[in-house]
Every structure is written in structure tokens, then in C-alpha cells.
Design a protein around this motif. Structure first.
Motif, mmCIF file in Angstrom:
data_model
loop_
_atom_site.group_PDB
_atom_site.id
_atom_site.type_symbol
_atom_site.label_atom_id
_atom_site.label_comp_id
_atom_site.label_asym_id
_atom_site.label_seq_id
_atom_site.Cartn_x
_atom_site.Cartn_y
_atom_site.Cartn_z
ATOM 1 N N ARG A 1 0.820 -1.222 0.000
ATOM 2 C CA ARG A 1 0.000 0.000 0.000
ATOM 3 C C ARG A 1 0.848 1.265 0.000
ATOM 4 N NH1 ARG A 1 -2.128 -4.236 1.659
ATOM 5 N NH2 ARG A 1 -4.373 -4.634 1.665
ATOM 6 N N VAL B 1 3.264 2.045 2.129
ATOM 7 C CA VAL B 1 3.573 2.522 3.480
ATOM 8 C C VAL B 1 4.862 1.869 3.961
ATOM 9 C CG1 VAL B 1 2.788 2.633 5.879
ATOM 10 C CG2 VAL B 1 1.134 2.869 4.002
ATOM 11 N N ALA C 1 -2.683 2.670 6.141
ATOM 12 C CA ALA C 1 -2.424 3.423 4.909
ATOM 13 C C ALA C 1 -3.311 4.660 4.833
ATOM 14 C CB ALA C 1 -2.633 2.530 3.685
ATOM 15 N N ARG D 1 -1.815 8.883 5.246
ATOM 16 C CA ARG D 1 -1.904 9.777 4.104
ATOM 17 C C ARG D 1 -2.453 11.134 4.546
ATOM 18 N NH1 ARG D 1 -2.455 4.885 1.725
ATOM 19 N NH2 ARG D 1 -0.882 4.500 0.177
ATOM 20 N N SER E 1 -4.665 14.315 4.907
ATOM 21 C CA SER E 1 -6.098 14.561 4.701
ATOM 22 C C SER E 1 -6.282 15.496 3.516
ATOM 23 C CB SER E 1 -6.703 15.194 5.946
ATOM 24 O OG SER E 1 -6.574 14.328 7.035
#
Length: 120
Positions: free
Chosen positions: A41, A43, A108, A112, A114
Motif C-alpha cells: 500500500r 507505506v 495506509a 496519508r 487529509s
């Protein structure tokens, strides 16, 4: 952990009630599954030994709050680091194989940024 529990664990290890190799292998499998799922993903995550995975994050408090809101409890990394950047510690000791993908998805999403909000 209480002293009583610590002593009980020591006696279990000494008495052979616990197979250290099996425990290490179990933690390793859970740790590696989570690290692989996070990598898939995008990360970054680290975990070479033990029962924890370290995930570098831009904001420990925000990530911890977002994960808690999503039903996952992780530990802010501040108390476990001296000079490294922010991160969260994810303990895999009780992580079931069926929970690896949902946890990786939640992490994940939590790390990230916002989306920007506009007020009009």
C-alpha cells in the motif's frame, strides 16, 4: 506488566511450557505479513524482531487518533525513540491473519495527508 505476571512468564519459559522458537516464528510471521501488506500500500514499515512493527508517520497524534477512530489501537512512538522521526508502534502479538489486510488498509489511510478543505 505486573511483577506477578512477569514472574509467571519467567517460570513458564524456564519450565519448558513455552517453545521460544515457535513463539518467535509466530511473531515473525505476523510481523512480516503486516510489513508486506503495508509495503503493498506504499507505506514504509520496519520490524526485524520481536512483536512490534514501526511505521514512520508525519504526525503521531493524528495517526493514532485516526486509527483509534477506525477501531485500531497503536502506540505513539515518542516514548520509544530518541532521535528518530515520528512513528507509531504496532504490536502484532495478537494480530490474527484475517486482520492483516484491514489493519494495513487502516494504517495506509491514516498516514496519508487529509484532503484540503475549502470553505465557501
Amino acid at each position: 506488566m505486573s511483577r506477578l505476571v512477569q514472574r509467571a512468564v519467567v517460570e513458564l519459559w524456564r519450565g519448558g511450557a513455552v517453545d521460544p522458537g515457535a513463539v518467535a516464528a509466530s511473531y515473525g510471521a505476523r510481523r512480516e505479513a503486516l510489513v508486506r501488506a503495508l509495503a503493498a500500500r506504499g507505506v514504509e514499515a520496519h520490524g526485524r524482531s520481536g512483536m512490534n512493527v514501526w511505521v514512520p508517520v508525519p504526525d503521531e497524534t493524528g495517526v493514532v487518533a485516526r486509527l483509534l477512530h477506525a477501531g485500531w489501537a497503536v502506540t505513539p512512538g515518542a516514548r520509544f525513540r530518541l532521535a528518530s522521526p515520528p512513528g507509531v508502534r504496532v504490536t502484532v502479538s495478537s494480530l490474527a491473519p484475517r486482520d492483516v489486510v484491514p489493519l494495513a488498509d487502516a494504517v495506509a489511510a491514516a498516514v496519508r495527508p487529509s484532503p484540503a478543505r475549502s470553505y465557501g
